[in-house]
Design an enzyme around this catalytic site. Structure first.
Site, short mmCIF file in Angstrom:
data_model
loop_
_atom_site.label_atom_id
_atom_site.label_comp_id
_atom_site.label_asym_id
_atom_site.label_seq_id
_atom_site.Cartn_x
_atom_site.Cartn_y
_atom_site.Cartn_z
N LYS A 1 -10.03 -4.31 3.71
CA LYS A 1 -9.75 -4.43 2.27
C LYS A 1 -8.30 -4.83 2.03
O LYS A 1 -8.02 -5.78 1.29
CB LYS A 1 -10.02 -3.08 1.59
CG LYS A 1 -9.42 -2.97 0.20
CD LYS A 1 -9.70 -1.63 -0.46
CE LYS A 1 -8.76 -0.50 -0.10
NZ LYS A 1 -7.50 -0.45 -0.88
N ASN A 2 -7.36 -4.11 2.65
CA ASN A 2 -5.96 -4.34 2.32
C ASN A 2 -5.43 -5.65 2.89
O ASN A 2 -4.44 -6.18 2.38
CB ASN A 2 -5.10 -3.15 2.76
CG ASN A 2 -5.36 -1.94 1.87
OD1 ASN A 2 -5.96 -2.08 0.80
ND2 ASN A 2 -4.92 -0.77 2.30
N CYS B 1 -0.25 5.74 -10.37
CA CYS B 1 -1.62 5.81 -9.91
C CYS B 1 -1.85 7.21 -9.36
O CYS B 1 -0.92 8.01 -9.28
CB CYS B 1 -1.92 4.74 -8.86
SG CYS B 1 -1.23 5.12 -7.27
N ARG C 1 4.65 4.95 -7.32
CA ARG C 1 4.57 3.62 -6.74
C ARG C 1 5.30 2.53 -7.53
O ARG C 1 4.68 1.61 -8.08
CB ARG C 1 3.10 3.24 -6.50
CG ARG C 1 2.39 4.24 -5.63
CD ARG C 1 0.94 3.93 -5.43
NE ARG C 1 0.71 2.97 -4.38
CZ ARG C 1 -0.50 2.53 -4.05
NH1 ARG C 1 -1.55 2.92 -4.71
NH2 ARG C 1 -0.65 1.66 -3.08
N ASP D 1 -3.41 6.43 4.98
CA ASP D 1 -4.78 6.18 4.51
C ASP D 1 -5.84 6.90 5.35
O ASP D 1 -7.04 6.82 5.05
CB ASP D 1 -5.07 4.67 4.49
CG ASP D 1 -4.26 3.95 3.42
OD1 ASP D 1 -3.72 4.62 2.53
OD2 ASP D 1 -4.15 2.71 3.50
N ARG E 1 -14.58 1.07 -4.18
CA ARG E 1 -13.39 0.23 -4.08
C ARG E 1 -13.09 -0.13 -2.63
O ARG E 1 -12.50 -1.18 -2.37
CB ARG E 1 -12.17 0.96 -4.66
CG ARG E 1 -12.26 1.20 -6.13
CD ARG E 1 -10.98 1.77 -6.66
NE ARG E 1 -9.86 0.85 -6.39
CZ ARG E 1 -8.61 1.05 -6.77
NH1 ARG E 1 -8.30 2.15 -7.43
NH2 ARG E 1 -7.67 0.17 -6.49
N1 EPU Z 1 7.59 1.89 -2.84
C1 EPU Z 1 8.71 1.91 -3.64
N2 EPU Z 1 9.11 0.74 -4.22
C2 EPU Z 1 8.45 -0.44 -4.02
C3 EPU Z 1 7.30 -0.44 -3.20
C4 EPU Z 1 6.89 0.74 -2.61
O1 EPU Z 1 9.32 2.95 -3.84
O2 EPU Z 1 8.87 -1.48 -4.56
C5 EPU Z 1 7.12 3.17 -2.23
C6 EPU Z 1 5.75 3.55 -2.77
O3 EPU Z 1 5.86 4.22 -4.01
C7 EPU Z 1 5.20 4.42 -1.67
C8 EPU Z 1 5.78 3.78 -0.41
O4 EPU Z 1 6.91 2.99 -0.85
O5 EPU Z 1 5.67 5.72 -1.80
C9 EPU Z 1 4.81 2.89 0.35
O6 EPU Z 1 4.36 1.84 -0.47
P1 EPU Z 1 3.91 0.41 0.07
O7 EPU Z 1 4.52 -0.62 -0.81
O8 EPU Z 1 4.12 0.32 1.53
O9 EPU Z 1 2.36 0.49 -0.22
P2 EPU Z 1 1.46 -0.54 -1.02
O10 EPU Z 1 1.74 -1.92 -0.57
O11 EPU Z 1 1.53 -0.24 -2.47
C10 EPU Z 1 -0.43 -0.48 0.78
C11 EPU Z 1 -1.91 -0.21 0.77
C12 EPU Z 1 -2.16 1.27 0.56
C13 EPU Z 1 -1.46 2.04 1.69
C14 EPU Z 1 0.03 1.69 1.71
C15 EPU Z 1 0.78 2.34 2.85
C16 EPU Z 1 -2.76 -2.29 -0.09
C17 EPU Z 1 -3.48 -3.01 -1.17
N3 EPU Z 1 -2.54 -1.00 -0.27
O12 EPU Z 1 0.04 -0.09 -0.51
O13 EPU Z 1 -3.56 1.48 0.64
O14 EPU Z 1 -1.63 3.41 1.51
O15 EPU Z 1 0.18 0.26 1.84
O16 EPU Z 1 0.24 1.98 4.06
O17 EPU Z 1 -2.43 -2.87 0.94
C18 EPU Z 1 -5.63 2.54 0.27
O18 EPU Z 1 -6.17 1.57 0.81
O19 EPU Z 1 -6.25 3.62 0.01
C19 EPU Z 1 -4.21 2.44 -0.09
C20 EPU Z 1 -3.63 3.23 -0.99
#
Ligand code: EPU
Length: 422
Positions: free
Chosen positions: A22-23, A118, A123, A308, A400
Protein backbone atom coordinates in the site's frame (compact mmCIF):
# COMPACT_ATOMS: atom_id res chain seq x y z
CA UNK A 1 -21.40 -0.53 8.95
CA UNK A 2 -19.86 -3.96 8.31
CA UNK A 3 -18.09 -5.91 11.02
CA UNK A 4 -15.79 -8.92 11.09
CA UNK A 5 -16.54 -11.88 13.31
CA UNK A 6 -13.58 -14.12 14.30
CA UNK A 7 -13.83 -17.26 16.38
CA UNK A 8 -10.71 -18.82 17.94
CA UNK A 9 -10.44 -22.04 16.02
CA UNK A 10 -7.08 -23.75 16.48
CA UNK A 11 -4.17 -24.15 14.08
CA UNK A 12 -3.89 -22.44 10.69
CA UNK A 13 -2.28 -24.25 7.78
CA UNK A 14 -1.55 -23.34 4.18
CA UNK A 15 -0.46 -20.37 2.09
CA UNK A 16 -1.31 -16.68 2.13
CA UNK A 17 -0.41 -14.57 -0.91
CA UNK A 18 1.00 -11.19 0.10
CA UNK A 19 -0.08 -8.19 -1.97
CA UNK A 20 1.91 -5.26 -3.32
CA UNK A 21 2.68 -2.60 -0.72
CA UNK A 22 0.00 0.00 0.00
CA UNK A 23 2.56 2.57 1.10
CA UNK A 24 4.77 1.99 -1.94
CA UNK A 25 1.81 2.22 -4.31
CA UNK A 26 0.55 5.44 -2.71
CA UNK A 27 3.93 7.06 -3.45
CA UNK A 28 4.31 5.52 -6.91
CA UNK A 29 0.92 6.69 -8.18
CA UNK A 30 1.66 10.45 -7.87
CA UNK A 31 4.85 9.87 -9.89
CA UNK A 32 2.53 9.84 -12.92
CA UNK A 33 2.18 13.62 -12.47
CA UNK A 34 5.87 14.03 -13.38
CA UNK A 35 5.46 12.73 -16.92
CA UNK A 36 3.26 13.08 -20.00
CA UNK A 37 3.71 9.39 -20.75
CA UNK A 38 1.87 6.43 -19.21
CA UNK A 39 2.93 4.80 -15.95
CA UNK A 40 1.79 1.21 -15.50
CA UNK A 41 1.93 -0.24 -11.99
CA UNK A 42 1.59 -4.01 -11.68
CA UNK A 43 1.06 -5.99 -8.44
CA UNK A 44 -1.07 -3.11 -7.11
CA UNK A 45 -3.01 -3.89 -3.92
CA UNK A 46 -6.82 -3.65 -4.03
CA UNK A 47 -7.53 -1.19 -1.27
CA UNK A 48 -9.75 1.79 -0.58
CA UNK A 49 -6.67 4.03 -0.08
CA UNK A 50 -5.63 3.21 -3.65
CA UNK A 51 -9.13 4.15 -4.83
CA UNK A 52 -8.83 7.45 -2.92
CA UNK A 53 -5.49 8.25 -4.56
CA UNK A 54 -7.03 7.38 -7.95
CA UNK A 55 -9.84 9.88 -7.35
CA UNK A 56 -7.31 12.54 -6.33
CA UNK A 57 -5.18 12.01 -9.44
CA UNK A 58 -8.30 12.10 -11.63
CA UNK A 59 -9.30 15.40 -10.01
CA UNK A 60 -5.96 16.79 -11.25
CA UNK A 61 -6.63 15.63 -14.81
CA UNK A 62 -4.88 12.26 -14.83
CA UNK A 63 -6.43 9.28 -16.61
CA UNK A 64 -6.54 6.18 -14.44
CA UNK A 65 -7.72 2.71 -15.38
CA UNK A 66 -7.73 -0.44 -13.27
CA UNK A 67 -6.97 -3.57 -15.29
CA UNK A 68 -6.62 -7.31 -14.64
CA UNK A 69 -9.00 -7.44 -11.74
CA UNK A 70 -7.61 -4.16 -10.35
CA UNK A 71 -4.08 -5.59 -9.94
CA UNK A 72 -2.74 -3.30 -12.65
CA UNK A 73 -3.10 0.47 -12.58
CA UNK A 74 -2.64 2.33 -15.83
CA UNK A 75 -2.03 6.02 -15.16
CA UNK A 76 -1.46 8.85 -17.58
CA UNK A 77 -1.08 12.56 -16.93
CA UNK A 78 -0.74 13.95 -20.43
CA UNK A 79 -2.59 17.14 -19.58
CA UNK A 80 -3.05 18.34 -16.03
CA UNK A 81 -6.32 20.24 -15.55
CA UNK A 82 -5.84 21.25 -11.91
CA UNK A 83 -3.07 21.65 -9.35
CA UNK A 84 -5.32 21.71 -6.31
CA UNK A 85 -5.59 18.75 -3.90
CA UNK A 86 -8.88 19.36 -2.18
CA UNK A 87 -9.47 19.12 1.56
CA UNK A 88 -12.30 16.65 0.99
CA UNK A 89 -9.84 14.09 -0.38
CA UNK A 90 -6.75 14.97 1.68
CA UNK A 91 -8.61 14.73 5.01
CA UNK A 92 -9.53 11.12 4.17
CA UNK A 93 -5.95 10.12 3.48
CA UNK A 94 -2.78 11.88 4.56
CA UNK A 95 -0.76 10.30 1.73
CA UNK A 96 -2.60 12.72 -0.61
CA UNK A 97 0.18 15.18 0.32
CA UNK A 98 2.48 13.16 -1.97
CA UNK A 99 1.13 15.08 -4.98
CA UNK A 100 2.77 18.30 -3.72
CA UNK A 101 6.33 17.60 -4.90
CA UNK A 102 5.34 16.23 -8.34
CA UNK A 103 2.85 19.05 -9.05
CA UNK A 104 5.40 21.72 -8.14
CA UNK A 105 8.02 20.10 -10.34
CA UNK A 106 5.73 19.64 -13.33
CA UNK A 107 3.46 22.71 -13.18
CA UNK A 108 5.52 25.16 -11.11
CA UNK A 109 2.76 25.58 -8.54
CA UNK A 110 0.38 23.56 -6.39
CA UNK A 111 -2.29 24.08 -3.76
CA UNK A 112 -2.54 21.17 -1.35
CA UNK A 113 -4.79 21.08 1.69
CA UNK A 114 -3.03 20.41 4.98
CA UNK A 115 -4.16 16.98 6.16
CA UNK A 116 -4.97 17.97 9.74
CA UNK A 117 -4.53 15.59 12.65
CA UNK A 118 -5.12 11.89 12.30
CA UNK A 119 -5.96 9.11 14.72
CA UNK A 120 -2.33 8.21 15.42
CA UNK A 121 -0.92 11.71 15.97
CA UNK A 122 -0.54 15.29 14.78
CA UNK A 123 1.68 14.45 11.78
CA UNK A 124 2.78 17.92 10.61
CA UNK A 125 4.36 18.67 7.19
CA UNK A 126 7.21 20.96 8.27
CA UNK A 127 9.93 18.64 6.94
CA UNK A 128 8.28 18.44 3.49
CA UNK A 129 7.92 22.25 3.42
CA UNK A 130 11.50 22.99 4.58
CA UNK A 131 12.90 20.66 1.92
CA UNK A 132 10.78 22.08 -0.91
CA UNK A 133 11.79 25.61 0.13
CA UNK A 134 15.45 24.55 -0.14
CA UNK A 135 14.65 23.50 -3.72
CA UNK A 136 13.46 27.06 -4.37
CA UNK A 137 9.73 26.81 -3.69
CA UNK A 138 7.86 29.61 -1.93
CA UNK A 139 5.14 28.17 0.28
CA UNK A 140 2.37 30.01 2.15
CA UNK A 141 -0.44 28.69 4.27
CA UNK A 142 -3.84 30.21 3.37
CA UNK A 143 -7.32 28.92 4.24
CA UNK A 144 -5.90 25.58 5.39
CA UNK A 145 -4.10 25.08 2.08
CA UNK A 146 -0.39 25.11 1.32
CA UNK A 147 0.07 27.42 -1.67
CA UNK A 148 3.38 26.47 -3.25
CA UNK A 149 5.08 28.21 -6.16
CA UNK A 150 8.36 27.83 -7.97
CA UNK A 151 8.20 30.61 -10.56
CA UNK A 152 11.73 30.08 -11.85
CA UNK A 153 11.49 26.29 -11.59
CA UNK A 154 13.01 24.11 -8.85
CA UNK A 155 16.77 24.08 -8.36
CA UNK A 156 18.89 21.29 -6.90
CA UNK A 157 20.03 21.77 -3.29
CA UNK A 158 21.52 20.03 -0.29
CA UNK A 159 18.72 19.07 2.09
CA UNK A 160 19.41 17.68 5.55
CA UNK A 161 16.16 16.28 6.93
CA UNK A 162 15.42 17.03 10.59
CA UNK A 163 13.99 13.49 10.82
CA UNK A 164 14.07 10.70 8.19
CA UNK A 165 10.41 11.19 7.27
CA UNK A 166 9.15 8.67 4.72
CA UNK A 167 6.68 11.04 3.06
CA UNK A 168 9.09 13.99 2.98
CA UNK A 169 11.83 11.86 1.42
CA UNK A 170 9.34 10.69 -1.25
CA UNK A 171 8.00 14.19 -2.00
CA UNK A 172 11.51 15.67 -2.24
CA UNK A 173 12.89 12.82 -4.32
CA UNK A 174 10.04 13.25 -6.83
CA UNK A 175 10.39 17.04 -6.92
CA UNK A 176 14.17 16.85 -7.38
CA UNK A 177 13.95 14.56 -10.42
CA UNK A 178 12.91 17.55 -12.56
CA UNK A 179 14.89 20.24 -10.69
CA UNK A 180 17.86 21.96 -12.36
CA UNK A 181 21.16 20.49 -11.15
CA UNK A 182 21.82 18.02 -8.41
CA UNK A 183 20.12 17.46 -5.06
CA UNK A 184 21.42 15.61 -2.04
CA UNK A 185 18.94 14.44 0.61
CA UNK A 186 20.79 13.51 3.78
CA UNK A 187 19.23 11.81 6.82
CA UNK A 188 16.85 10.36 4.21
CA UNK A 189 14.34 7.63 5.06
CA UNK A 190 15.60 4.15 4.08
CA UNK A 191 12.32 2.21 3.92
CA UNK A 192 11.88 -0.35 1.10
CA UNK A 193 9.07 1.85 -0.26
CA UNK A 194 11.67 4.60 -0.90
CA UNK A 195 13.85 2.15 -2.80
CA UNK A 196 10.82 1.04 -4.82
CA UNK A 197 9.91 4.63 -5.72
CA UNK A 198 13.51 5.39 -6.77
CA UNK A 199 13.53 2.28 -8.96
CA UNK A 200 10.35 3.36 -10.69
CA UNK A 201 11.52 6.96 -11.16
CA UNK A 202 14.81 5.70 -12.61
CA UNK A 203 12.84 3.49 -15.01
CA UNK A 204 11.04 6.70 -16.07
CA UNK A 205 14.42 8.29 -16.80
CA UNK A 206 15.34 9.90 -13.48
CA UNK A 207 18.89 9.76 -12.15
CA UNK A 208 18.71 8.75 -8.51
CA UNK A 209 21.44 7.03 -6.52
CA UNK A 210 21.66 5.93 -2.91
CA UNK A 211 17.99 5.13 -2.21
CA UNK A 212 17.96 2.69 0.70
CA UNK A 213 20.83 4.57 2.38
CA UNK A 214 20.55 7.79 4.38
CA UNK A 215 22.08 9.83 1.52
CA UNK A 216 20.17 10.06 -1.75
CA UNK A 217 21.60 11.94 -4.72
CA UNK A 218 19.39 13.08 -7.55
CA UNK A 219 20.65 14.57 -10.77
CA UNK A 220 17.79 16.59 -12.28
CA UNK A 221 16.68 15.77 -15.84
CA UNK A 222 14.57 17.81 -18.34
CA UNK A 223 11.76 15.31 -18.66
CA UNK A 224 10.61 11.88 -17.52
CA UNK A 225 9.08 9.24 -19.76
CA UNK A 226 6.75 6.32 -19.13
CA UNK A 227 7.49 3.02 -17.37
CA UNK A 228 6.03 -0.27 -16.24
CA UNK A 229 6.86 -1.05 -12.64
CA UNK A 230 6.00 -3.92 -10.27
CA UNK A 231 5.06 -2.72 -6.77
CA UNK A 232 7.27 -4.22 -4.02
CA UNK A 233 5.72 -6.74 -1.57
CA UNK A 234 3.85 -5.24 1.38
CA UNK A 235 6.15 -5.87 4.36
CA UNK A 236 3.46 -4.84 6.84
CA UNK A 237 0.83 -7.18 5.40
CA UNK A 238 3.58 -9.82 5.38
CA UNK A 239 4.45 -9.31 9.06
CA UNK A 240 0.78 -9.24 10.00
CA UNK A 241 0.02 -12.63 8.42
CA UNK A 242 3.27 -14.11 9.75
CA UNK A 243 1.85 -13.55 13.22
CA UNK A 244 -1.36 -15.50 12.51
CA UNK A 245 0.19 -19.01 12.88
CA UNK A 246 2.19 -17.85 15.88
CA UNK A 247 -0.94 -16.65 17.68
CA UNK A 248 -3.23 -19.49 16.61
CA UNK A 249 -0.60 -22.21 16.07
CA UNK A 250 0.00 -23.86 12.70
CA UNK A 251 2.20 -23.74 9.61
CA UNK A 252 1.71 -20.90 7.13
CA UNK A 253 3.79 -19.81 4.14
CA UNK A 254 3.43 -16.13 3.26
CA UNK A 255 4.00 -16.09 -0.49
CA UNK A 256 6.15 -13.29 -1.91
CA UNK A 257 7.77 -12.47 1.43
CA UNK A 258 11.54 -12.09 1.82
CA UNK A 259 13.63 -11.74 4.98
CA UNK A 260 15.22 -8.42 3.99
CA UNK A 261 11.80 -6.73 4.19
CA UNK A 262 11.14 -7.79 7.78
CA UNK A 263 14.57 -8.54 9.31
CA UNK A 264 14.13 -6.66 12.63
CA UNK A 265 10.65 -8.12 13.07
CA UNK A 266 11.99 -11.65 12.44
CA UNK A 267 14.75 -10.99 15.02
CA UNK A 268 12.09 -10.15 17.62
CA UNK A 269 10.13 -13.29 16.71
CA UNK A 270 13.32 -15.32 17.22
CA UNK A 271 13.79 -13.72 20.66
CA UNK A 272 10.19 -14.71 21.46
CA UNK A 273 10.98 -18.30 20.45
CA UNK A 274 9.56 -18.39 16.90
CA UNK A 275 11.66 -19.31 13.88
CA UNK A 276 11.02 -18.26 10.32
CA UNK A 277 12.24 -20.00 7.18
CA UNK A 278 12.86 -18.35 3.81
CA UNK A 279 11.62 -20.86 1.23
CA UNK A 280 12.30 -19.13 -2.08
CA UNK A 281 8.54 -18.74 -2.56
CA UNK A 282 8.03 -16.80 0.62
CA UNK A 283 8.44 -16.92 4.39
CA UNK A 284 7.22 -19.96 6.31
CA UNK A 285 6.25 -19.70 9.97
CA UNK A 286 5.54 -22.75 12.11
CA UNK A 287 4.46 -22.71 15.72
CA UNK A 288 2.85 -25.19 18.09
CA UNK A 289 0.49 -22.58 19.51
CA UNK A 290 2.22 -22.55 22.90
CA UNK A 291 2.88 -19.25 24.67
CA UNK A 292 5.87 -17.30 23.32
CA UNK A 293 8.51 -15.60 25.51
CA UNK A 294 7.96 -11.97 26.51
CA UNK A 295 10.11 -9.48 24.60
CA UNK A 296 10.81 -5.73 24.61
CA UNK A 297 10.10 -3.90 21.38
CA UNK A 298 11.03 -0.34 20.39
CA UNK A 299 9.66 1.03 17.14
CA UNK A 300 12.22 2.75 14.94
CA UNK A 301 12.68 3.93 11.39
CA UNK A 302 13.78 1.25 8.89
CA UNK A 303 15.69 -1.02 9.34
CA UNK A 304 14.38 -0.95 12.94
CA UNK A 305 11.14 -2.51 14.13
CA UNK A 306 8.28 -0.88 12.15
CA UNK A 307 5.65 1.18 13.94
CA UNK A 308 3.14 -0.32 11.50
CA UNK A 309 3.65 -3.76 13.14
CA UNK A 310 3.55 -2.56 16.75
CA UNK A 311 -0.19 -3.19 17.31
CA UNK A 312 -0.02 -6.67 15.78
CA UNK A 313 3.03 -7.54 17.91
CA UNK A 314 1.15 -6.36 20.99
CA UNK A 315 -1.68 -8.76 20.12
CA UNK A 316 0.87 -11.61 20.20
CA UNK A 317 2.49 -10.46 23.44
CA UNK A 318 -0.82 -10.33 25.35
CA UNK A 319 -0.44 -14.09 25.83
CA UNK A 320 3.37 -14.29 26.13
CA UNK A 321 5.01 -15.79 29.20
CA UNK A 322 6.20 -12.85 31.28
CA UNK A 323 6.10 -9.07 30.94
CA UNK A 324 6.81 -7.34 27.62
CA UNK A 325 7.26 -3.65 26.97
CA UNK A 326 6.51 -1.82 23.75
CA UNK A 327 8.00 1.64 23.20
CA UNK A 328 6.40 3.64 20.40
CA UNK A 329 8.84 6.30 19.19
CA UNK A 330 7.43 7.27 15.78
CA UNK A 331 3.87 8.38 16.59
CA UNK A 332 2.65 9.94 19.83
CA UNK A 333 -0.77 8.29 19.97
CA UNK A 334 -0.54 4.79 18.63
CA UNK A 335 -1.85 2.59 21.43
CA UNK A 336 -5.60 2.80 20.76
CA UNK A 337 -5.69 -0.96 20.37
CA UNK A 338 -4.54 -1.41 23.99
CA UNK A 339 -7.90 -0.64 25.70
CA UNK A 340 -9.66 -2.86 23.14
CA UNK A 341 -7.26 -5.75 23.86
CA UNK A 342 -7.93 -5.17 27.57
CA UNK A 343 -11.64 -5.73 26.81
CA UNK A 344 -10.55 -9.17 25.59
CA UNK A 345 -8.80 -9.93 28.90
CA UNK A 346 -5.30 -8.60 28.17
CA UNK A 347 -3.30 -6.92 30.94
CA UNK A 348 -1.81 -3.74 29.52
CA UNK A 349 -0.72 -0.50 31.18
CA UNK A 350 0.04 2.43 28.93
CA UNK A 351 2.14 5.36 30.12
CA UNK A 352 3.08 7.91 27.51
CA UNK A 353 4.86 6.13 24.69
CA UNK A 354 5.31 2.86 26.59
CA UNK A 355 2.95 -0.07 27.00
CA UNK A 356 3.67 -2.76 29.60
CA UNK A 357 2.01 -6.04 28.70
CA UNK A 358 1.72 -8.84 31.24
CA UNK A 359 1.00 -12.05 29.38
CA UNK A 360 -2.18 -13.93 30.28
CA UNK A 361 -2.99 -17.57 29.55
CA UNK A 362 -5.68 -16.84 26.94
CA UNK A 363 -7.79 -13.94 25.66
CA UNK A 364 -11.58 -14.02 25.55
CA UNK A 365 -13.63 -12.90 22.56
CA UNK A 366 -15.48 -9.56 22.88
CA UNK A 367 -17.04 -6.86 20.75
CA UNK A 368 -14.23 -4.41 19.95
CA UNK A 369 -13.56 -1.48 17.65
CA UNK A 370 -10.51 0.43 16.55
CA UNK A 371 -9.71 3.82 15.15
CA UNK A 372 -6.94 2.96 12.73
CA UNK A 373 -5.86 0.38 10.25
CA UNK A 374 -3.13 -1.50 12.14
CA UNK A 375 -5.12 -1.43 15.39
CA UNK A 376 -8.07 -3.10 13.62
CA UNK A 377 -6.00 -5.94 12.25
CA UNK A 378 -4.36 -6.49 15.65
CA UNK A 379 -7.83 -7.18 17.07
CA UNK A 380 -8.50 -9.74 14.34
CA UNK A 381 -5.18 -11.45 15.13
CA UNK A 382 -6.06 -11.48 18.84
CA UNK A 383 -9.44 -13.00 17.99
CA UNK A 384 -7.79 -15.92 16.15
CA UNK A 385 -6.76 -17.51 19.44
CA UNK A 386 -9.31 -16.02 21.84
CA UNK A 387 -11.93 -18.15 23.51
CA UNK A 388 -15.29 -17.51 21.82
CA UNK A 389 -16.30 -14.83 19.36
CA UNK A 390 -14.64 -11.47 18.67
CA UNK A 391 -16.63 -8.92 16.70
CA UNK A 392 -14.48 -6.15 15.19
CA UNK A 393 -16.46 -3.13 14.06
CA UNK A 394 -15.45 -0.14 11.91
CA UNK A 395 -14.13 -2.46 9.21
CA UNK A 396 -13.64 0.47 6.82
CA UNK A 397 -10.26 1.03 8.51
CA UNK A 398 -9.20 -2.47 7.46
CA UNK A 399 -10.35 -1.95 3.88
CA UNK A 400 -7.82 0.88 3.63
CA UNK A 401 -4.87 -1.48 3.98
CA UNK A 402 -5.74 -5.19 3.87
CA UNK A 403 -7.25 -6.68 0.70
CA UNK A 404 -9.46 -9.75 1.09
CA UNK A 405 -8.61 -10.25 4.77
CA UNK A 406 -11.47 -12.71 5.27
CA UNK A 407 -10.55 -14.74 2.17
CA UNK A 408 -6.85 -14.84 3.10
CA UNK A 409 -7.38 -15.96 6.69
CA UNK A 410 -10.23 -18.39 5.98
CA UNK A 411 -7.99 -19.87 3.24
CA UNK A 412 -5.67 -21.16 5.98
CA UNK A 413 -8.52 -22.42 8.16
CA UNK A 414 -9.50 -19.44 10.32
CA UNK A 415 -13.13 -19.11 11.30
CA UNK A 416 -13.78 -15.56 10.14
CA UNK A 417 -16.60 -13.82 8.32
CA UNK A 418 -17.68 -10.37 7.33
CA UNK A 419 -21.14 -9.41 8.45
CA UNK A 420 -22.97 -6.72 6.49
CA UNK A 421 -24.09 -3.81 8.62
CA UNK A 422 -27.28 -1.88 8.24
N1 EPU B 1 6.81 14.22 10.85
C1 EPU B 1 6.98 15.54 11.19
N2 EPU B 1 7.03 16.47 10.18
C2 EPU B 1 6.94 16.12 8.86
C3 EPU B 1 6.77 14.76 8.53
C4 EPU B 1 6.71 13.82 9.55
O1 EPU B 1 7.07 15.89 12.36
O2 EPU B 1 7.00 17.00 7.99
C5 EPU B 1 6.72 13.21 11.94
C6 EPU B 1 5.35 12.55 11.95
O3 EPU B 1 4.42 13.35 12.65
C7 EPU B 1 5.63 11.23 12.62
C8 EPU B 1 7.04 10.90 12.13
O4 EPU B 1 7.61 12.15 11.68
O5 EPU B 1 5.63 11.38 14.00
C9 EPU B 1 7.10 9.88 10.99
O6 EPU B 1 6.38 10.37 9.88
P1 EPU B 1 6.72 9.97 8.37
O7 EPU B 1 6.66 11.22 7.57
O8 EPU B 1 7.93 9.13 8.31
O9 EPU B 1 5.46 9.08 8.04
P2 EPU B 1 4.45 9.23 6.82
O10 EPU B 1 5.20 9.40 5.56
O11 EPU B 1 3.40 10.21 7.16
C10 EPU B 1 4.48 6.66 6.33
C11 EPU B 1 3.44 5.59 6.19
C12 EPU B 1 2.87 5.25 7.56
C13 EPU B 1 4.02 4.79 8.46
C14 EPU B 1 5.09 5.88 8.53
C15 EPU B 1 6.30 5.48 9.33
C16 EPU B 1 2.60 6.02 3.98
C17 EPU B 1 1.46 6.42 3.12
N3 EPU B 1 2.40 6.03 5.29
O12 EPU B 1 3.79 7.79 6.86
O13 EPU B 1 1.95 4.18 7.38
O14 EPU B 1 3.54 4.52 9.75
O15 EPU B 1 5.53 6.20 7.19
O16 EPU B 1 6.88 4.35 8.81
O17 EPU B 1 3.66 5.66 3.49
C18 EPU B 1 0.12 2.78 7.86
O18 EPU B 1 0.31 2.23 6.76
O19 EPU B 1 -0.67 2.30 8.73
C19 EPU B 1 0.82 4.03 8.15
C20 EPU B 1 0.43 4.89 9.08
Amino acid sequence: MDSIVVTGNGPLNGEIPIAGAKNACLALMPATLLSEEPLILTNAPRLSDIATMTVLLQSLGADAASLQNDKVLALSSHDLTSTRADYDIVRKMRASNLVLGPLLARAGHAEVSLPGGCAIGARPMDIHIDGLEKLGAVIDLKDGYLHAKAPGGLKGAVIDLAFPSVGATENLMMAATLAKGSTVISNAAREPEIVDLARCLNAMGAQIEGAGTDRIEIQGVDRLGGATHRVVTDRIELGTYMLAPVIAGGDVECLGGTLDLVASFVDKLAEAGVSVEETGRGLRVRHDGGRVRAVDVTTEVFPGFPTDLQAQMMALLTTAQGVSTLHETIFENRFMHAPELVRMGAEIEVQGGTARVTGVERLKGAPVMATDLRASVSLILAGLAAEGETVVSRVYHLDRGYEHVVRKLSGVGAKIERVKGT
